[in-house]
Design a protein around this motif. Sequence first.
Motif, PDB file in Angstrom:
ATOM      1  N   HIS A  60       0.867  -1.189   0.000  1.00  0.00           N
ATOM      2  CA  HIS A  60       0.000   0.000   0.000  1.00  0.00           C
ATOM      3  C   HIS A  60       0.897   1.231   0.000  1.00  0.00           C
ATOM      4  O   HIS A  60       1.495   1.585   1.023  1.00  0.00           O
ATOM      5  N   HIS A 126      -2.529  -2.066  -7.692  1.00  0.00           N
ATOM      6  CA  HIS A 126      -3.933  -2.155  -7.317  1.00  0.00           C
ATOM      7  C   HIS A 126      -4.641  -1.070  -8.134  1.00  0.00           C
ATOM      8  O   HIS A 126      -4.062  -0.008  -8.404  1.00  0.00           O
ATOM      9  N   LYS A 153      -9.021  -0.849  -4.710  1.00  0.00           N
ATOM     10  CA  LYS A 153      -9.425  -0.127  -3.501  1.00  0.00           C
ATOM     11  C   LYS A 153     -10.643   0.735  -3.801  1.00  0.00           C
ATOM     12  O   LYS A 153     -10.712   1.348  -4.868  1.00  0.00           O
ATOM     13  N   MET A 183     -10.296  -3.828  -1.533  1.00  0.00           N
ATOM     14  CA  MET A 183      -9.687  -3.161  -0.371  1.00  0.00           C
ATOM     15  C   MET A 183     -10.549  -1.934  -0.092  1.00  0.00           C
ATOM     16  O   MET A 183     -11.029  -1.292  -1.028  1.00  0.00           O
ATOM     17  N   HIS A 185     -11.128   1.787   2.081  1.00  0.00           N
ATOM     18  CA  HIS A 185     -10.827   2.876   3.020  1.00  0.00           C
ATOM     19  C   HIS A 185     -12.127   3.122   3.759  1.00  0.00           C
ATOM     20  O   HIS A 185     -13.067   3.703   3.210  1.00  0.00           O
ATOM     21  N   VAL A 240      -8.067  -1.469   4.804  1.00  0.00           N
ATOM     22  CA  VAL A 240      -6.709  -0.920   4.811  1.00  0.00           C
ATOM     23  C   VAL A 240      -6.529   0.096   5.945  1.00  0.00           C
ATOM     24  O   VAL A 240      -7.495   0.582   6.525  1.00  0.00           O
ATOM     25  N   HIS A 241      -5.302   0.406   6.222  1.00  0.00           N
ATOM     26  CA  HIS A 241      -4.840   1.405   7.198  1.00  0.00           C
ATOM     27  C   HIS A 241      -5.760   1.565   8.411  1.00  0.00           C
ATOM     28  O   HIS A 241      -6.309   2.631   8.670  1.00  0.00           O
ATOM     29  N   GLU A 264      -5.253  -4.540   7.461  1.00  0.00           N
ATOM     30  CA  GLU A 264      -3.924  -3.953   7.247  1.00  0.00           C
ATOM     31  C   GLU A 264      -3.752  -2.804   8.237  1.00  0.00           C
ATOM     32  O   GLU A 264      -4.687  -2.044   8.475  1.00  0.00           O
ATOM     33  N   CYS A 266      -0.469   0.183   9.633  1.00  0.00           N
ATOM     34  CA  CYS A 266       0.674   0.930   9.092  1.00  0.00           C
ATOM     35  C   CYS A 266       1.491   1.523  10.243  1.00  0.00           C
ATOM     36  O   CYS A 266       0.991   1.689  11.355  1.00  0.00           O
ATOM     37  N   SER A 315       1.678  -2.317   5.966  1.00  0.00           N
ATOM     38  CA  SER A 315       2.095  -1.543   4.789  1.00  0.00           C
ATOM     39  C   SER A 315       2.460  -0.125   5.218  1.00  0.00           C
ATOM     40  O   SER A 315       2.100   0.309   6.310  1.00  0.00           O
ATOM     41  N   ASP A 317       1.494   2.766   3.541  1.00  0.00           N
ATOM     42  CA  ASP A 317       0.585   3.836   3.073  1.00  0.00           C
ATOM     43  C   ASP A 317       1.394   5.110   2.805  1.00  0.00           C
ATOM     44  O   ASP A 317       0.950   6.221   3.128  1.00  0.00           O
TER      45      ASP A 317
END
Length: 487
Positions: A60, A126, A153, A183, A185, A240-241, A264, A266, A315, A317
Amino acid sequence: MSDFDLVIKGGTVVTASDTFRSDIAIKEGEIAALGHNLGSANREIDADGMLVLPGGIDAHCHIEQESSTKLMTADDFYSGSVSAAFGGNTTFIPFAAQHRGQSLRDVVKTAHDRAGPKSVIDFAFHLIISDPTENVLGQELPALIMEGYSSFKVYMTYEMLKIDDHQMLDVLSLARRYGAMTMVHAENNDVINWLSERLVTRGYTAPKYHAVSHNPIAESEASRRAIDLARLADAKLLIVHVSAPEAAHAILNARNQGLPIYGETCPQYLFLTADDLDRDGMEGAKFCCSPPPRDKAGQEAIWRGLTNGTFQVFSSDHAPYRYDETGKFSAGPNPTFKKIANGVPGIETRMPLLFSEGVGKGRLSLNEFVALTSTNAAKIYGLHPRKGAIAIGSDADIAIWDPNWKRTISQSMIHDNMDYTPYEGMEVTGWPRTVINQGRIVIEDETLQVERGSGQFLERKTETPTPAAPSDDAPLGPRYTFGADLM
Ligand code: URP
Ligand code: ZN
Ligand code: ZN
């Protein structure tokens, strides 16, 4: 003539499952043999006292990418990949980002035009889907998935990127059909806007209010909703994140029910807190990212998530916007928190920070470190066993890691195109000495050894979609309740 191109001798090999003493022989870019007394080689590297790890995979990062407000990241594919390599990575997966109205095909072509001539390590893309039109869902995305772009994403926030729940279900059910990974957010856009309006109208505009407006509830609500939408579509999903403990709990809870939900996190959620956004003057802008860093207790919850089954992927980011008018202050010298470019850099420091504070402080085993920084990403994103493994036939992607190398992080030693690092002054122990990608020595003697454009594009596999086995306590997706033809 020698038996091999390169032999790495005398090191301790660490994979996601094992730690053992072995030499590694490399031929034509692949690992050709493991063991001792392997034969002659054109070149030998003495790895005595070193750990020999699969090269890192940063799954990422935002490289040479325009934001929805048309702001270009500070790193292009040269500086971004060089910085990644100095931090132990041999593969990275940035985004080919669709903005509304754009064709996915054009977006992918632009990403290749940018990366191919510049990247010094292997790369995949991605996709970012912000405009799931009939043509995107019916034609472009299925074709691209089958060509090796097997993950994408979607955003639940950012005015110009977010998709609604209806669109998300469309994307998830398409991903389900083609075995691709969605993925997400996960932050609730309305919650953030509602809080932001109240803050700004009362004059609370400093960077620290970015963290106030991105309340953890915005993240946990959206995470739970995304998980429920994935359940409905019977699709796998990676959040993610993740920064909020409650969002982490939602992921773990779903995983404990046997759902194909992944997480995931970070470095910024382990090493920064919301207090960093309250530094003097506008300094806090350096730490504005979404979701924002939380508090000390939140950091501990995220650390726990690295070992309790919540997070599979760690990851960076890396979203590099300089502390000047090209980045953080592109909207003017004194912007409200709403107008500060979101994102922090960290592609080079991701692995050393986790090694030092994770393995070095006894929070992670060496094998967990490898799983989180390389192997799991390879498995989840369709690159394993070519990547993320030290095994015969795998690409010779290796970080020869000095576990005793003490360094103090400062921007002057980082190879990205930024003018700050959020981790300035942190003392770390452990950094890669030599980085090898497909048998090419990329970093040695603290020097880049390869030409720009020498990294390769990686097509990725999809997973043959297999429905989760129905069991008494597993929630049933609509395949079982309504029949597969609905999806
Ligand atoms: O603040 C962040 N994380 N910026 C990068 C874009 C994203 O949402 O990952
Ligand atoms: Zn994001
Ligand atoms: Zn990002």
